[in-house]
Design an enzyme around this catalytic site. Structure first.
Site, short mmCIF file in Angstrom:
data_model
loop_
_atom_site.label_atom_id
_atom_site.label_comp_id
_atom_site.label_asym_id
_atom_site.label_seq_id
_atom_site.Cartn_x
_atom_site.Cartn_y
_atom_site.Cartn_z
N GLU B 49 1.11 -1.08 0.04
CA GLU B 49 -0.47 0.15 -0.38
C GLU B 49 0.46 0.95 -0.14
OE1 GLU B 49 -3.25 0.84 2.72
OE2 GLU B 49 -4.44 -1.32 2.50
N ASP B 60 -6.59 9.03 10.08
CA ASP B 60 -5.68 8.65 10.30
C ASP B 60 -4.81 9.25 11.61
OD1 ASP B 60 -4.39 7.56 8.20
OD2 ASP B 60 -4.27 8.92 7.19
#
Lengths: 410, 271
Positions: B49, B60
């Protein structure tokens, strides 16, 4: 919602948005992580149900009247009008609401909804602290846990509001990411929400974010315009010749504009914060200097660079210091129904002092932007014409900032 | 056959789950992230990723927020990230690359042009955190035209009924966000993960990978066995970032540290 607007044809109304997916033209929508998506759908359902439940409306009316202090007056600012020598200026006195701004209209609606949904913990973002104070206030009133996210820069320039929130029992989290302003506080509040979805309600303070927030906050703030529209007709026998409101995210503006949207003869003016000037690179004018993009759950005009990175906004007013704007405003701009203009930090500072001296009303720096545009417009209009300015908040919280700009040591 | 499908078919034959390490592009600079990307497959990455730095990564946690800030400071742009992957593809034609990020930079780039350029650079799949099934239609036709899999995200909050709807047209694999929370904070228990997989298997035949909160080799092993793969992001970035100097620049220890972490994860997943 019931309306007293004489709409000749619902089909041609500008007041029916958004569509069922939360879009206002190309703007709006639900750009959120999957973890939050089921919550948005649940919130949408809960709000749709509450909106049509007379018991909810009655409860809200009760609190608006007896706790918030509605209706707020519409004040004919005679000395200001005479001094400017043109149109008659009427101030919609939202600063007289409990907690000193229009914010409580929305917060009261959402807290009653959160209670209906069985949520016990409230998170909210705040810029100037007005929304944070309003949220902390209702959490105190109903005994709910309250977490407020506020940019570290704003914590510094809005100390009185931070202390008010502490007194009200809220926990204030200073956010140091980015420039430490409203955008960063919004990110952090979303992070808290996603981590605590089971018991937490995210009480958004403006007409932005994923659907249904923009529509819901607008509905709760529309009480401003509904009252103002009646009051101006009572006092002058007709509709106004202009309505002016300041815009950060745009909740006070959407609230006063919405009931006037179908009055085609009433020009509406949204005043963005130009900061140091539209082309200074230090501005918060998302419509004047932004392009459509996706942030914080919705598509709307955003201040961003050539690569789609969001840029920092700047305004003397913490409440307008945001690189986006509510999606319904973006749509109203696209279709040309509302005129989006701007006022600089300097104009706002001058308007702040002018209104204080001439009317004995200290406006919030946010609201001073709207006053600043009235000062520009009124002299060009006839004395028989009228302008409503939404005085969205009181300026006590800004006294230290203004003193600093004027070189006065408190 | 797509690289993603080929990869999961191969792992199925091997009888193990996948390790999907994450790197933030341009963290802390282009060269370091390219070197890391190039060495990841050898260290044991099955799929990779690649995070696209964004100014407002609201899903996040602190570790990836800081990585994104360093990436942006180093000049990361979506175009630059595609260039990074293009460079990687010169030496590796089989490791699937999944681009992970937020929608605005893609939207700004132009969805059609982006899908074309991403495909050409050698991207295989897209995870766009803030583009849920309700909005994905504005990108999906262009992605499909270029053979890019849009990886569907599922979460503990996704109800069974919704799982069926959103996984109906899913492709590539399914990403299970194993906690309600942001990246790199808390972890799901084995029991929670097992229960989730039962729910997900009822709604899709695609491989399912678990991410968010997988930190240790043991957790990676468990997750990759219960599901079909484990995503590890913050744990790698955190260890690598600890080797940066005071100005946030890579040091001689940076690359070996990240690769060593990936090796230990890979060993556990394979062991």
């Amino acid at each position: 919602m019931p309306t007293n607007t004489p709409i000749t044809s619902q089909l041609n109304s500008l007041r029916t948005g958004p569509d069922e997916r939360g879009h206002f033209g190309i703007h709006g929508g639900r750009f959120v992580a999957e973890t939050l998506m089921p919550l948005m759908l649940e919130l949408e359902k809960a709000y749709a149900h509450a909106k049509t439940d007379p018991a909810f409306q009655n409860e809200l009316d009760y609190y608006l009247r007896h706790y918030v202090g509605r209706p707020s007056p519409l004040w004919h600012a005679k000395r200001l009008s005479e001094t400017l020598g043109g149109a008659q200026i009427y101030l919609k006195r939202e600063e007289l609401n409990h907690t000193g701004s229009h914010k409580l209209n929305n917060v009261m609606g959402q807290i009653l909804l959160a209670r209906r949904m069985g949520k016990t913990r409230i998170v909210a973002e705040t810029g100037a602290g007005q929304h944070g104070v309003a949220t902390a206030t209702v959490c105190a009133l109903f005994g709910l846990e309250c977490e407020i996210y506020m940019g570290a820069t704003d914590v510094e320039r809005q100390k009185p509001n931070v202390f008010r929130m502490h007194l009200l029992g809220a926990k204030v989290h200073p956010v140091t990411a980015g420039a430490g302003t409203l955008k960063d506080a919004m990110n952090e509040a979303m992070r808290d929400w996603v981590a605590n979805v089971a018991n937490t309600y995210f009480l958004v303070g403006t007409v932005a974010g994923p659907h249904p927030y923009p529509a819901m906050v607008r509905d709760f703030q529309s009480v401003i315009g509904t009252e103002a529209r009646e009051q101006i007709q009572e006092q002058t026998g007709r509709l106004p010749d202009a309505v002016i409101a300041a815009i950060g995210g745009g909740s006070n503006a959407m609230g006063i504009f919405h009931p006037f949207l179908d009055d085609a003869e009433v020009p509406l003016y949204g005043v963005e914060a130009a900061g140091l000037g539209l082309d200074s690179g230090k501005t918060a004018a998302s419509i004047a200097r932004g392009t459509p993009g996706v942030l914080h759950g919705n598509r709307t005009y955003l201040l961003q660079d050539d690569h789609g990175q969001i840029t920092e906004a700047h305004s003397i007013s913490a409440g307008l210091d945001y690189p986006g704007i509510g999606p319904e405003h973006s749509w109203l701009h696209d279709i040309g129904r509302v005129n989006y203009v701007s006022a600089t930090d300097q104009q706002a500072l001058e308007a702040f002092q002018t209104l204080t001296k001439l009317e004995g009303i200290i406006p919030a720096l946010e609201s001073a932007h709207a006053v600043a545009h009235a000062i520009v417009m009124a002299p060009k209009m006839e004395k028989s014409q009228t302008i409503i300015v939404n005085l969205s908040g009181r300026g006590d919280k800004d006294v230290p900032t203004v003193a600093a700009h004027l070189g006065v040591k408190l | 056959m797509s690289r993603i499908k080929a990869c999961f078919d191969r792992l199925k034959a091997e009888g193990r789950g996948a390790l999907l390490p994450y790197l933030e592009a341009f963290d802390p600079d282009y060269e370091t992230s390219l070197a890391l990307l190039r060495q990841m497959p050898e260290a044991g990455a099955d799929l990779i990723e690649v995070g696209v730095p964004f100014s407002d990564p609201s899903a996040d946690g602190p570790t990836i927020q800081l990585a994104a800030q360093r990436g942006l400071k180093a000049g990361a742009t979506l175009k630059g990230v595609l260039e990074l992957i293009h460079q990687f593809r010169q030496g590796d034609d089989h490791t699937p690359i999944i681009l992970m990020g937020y929608y605005n930079p893609i939207n700004h780039y132009g969805v059609e042009r982006f899908c074309k350029d991403a495909h050409q650079a050698g991207v295989d799949g897209l995870i766009i955190v803030d583009l849920p099934p309700e909005e994905v239609e504005e990108l999906a036709p262009y992605a499909k035209a270029e053979g890019l899999d849009i990886i569907t995200l599922t979460a503990p909050t996704t109800p069974d009924e919704r799982l069926k709807t959103i996984l109906k047209d899913a492709s590539g694999f399914v990403y299970y966000v194993s906690i309600t929370g942001i990246t790199g904070t808390r972890s799901a228990t084995e029991e929670q993960l097992r229960a989730a997989m039962t729910r997900l298997r009822g709604a899709t035949d695609l491989p399912i990978v678990a991410g968010f909160g997988i930190t240790t080799p043991e957790q990676a092993r468990t997750a990759s066995r219960i599901s079909n793969g484990a995503v590890v992001a913050s744990a790698i970035i955190k260890e690598m970032a600890a080797t940066y100097d005071e100005q946030g620049r890579a040091t001689a220890a940076s690359l070996p540290t990240a690769l060593e972490k990936i090796r230990s994860l890979a060993k556990a997943v394979r062991g």
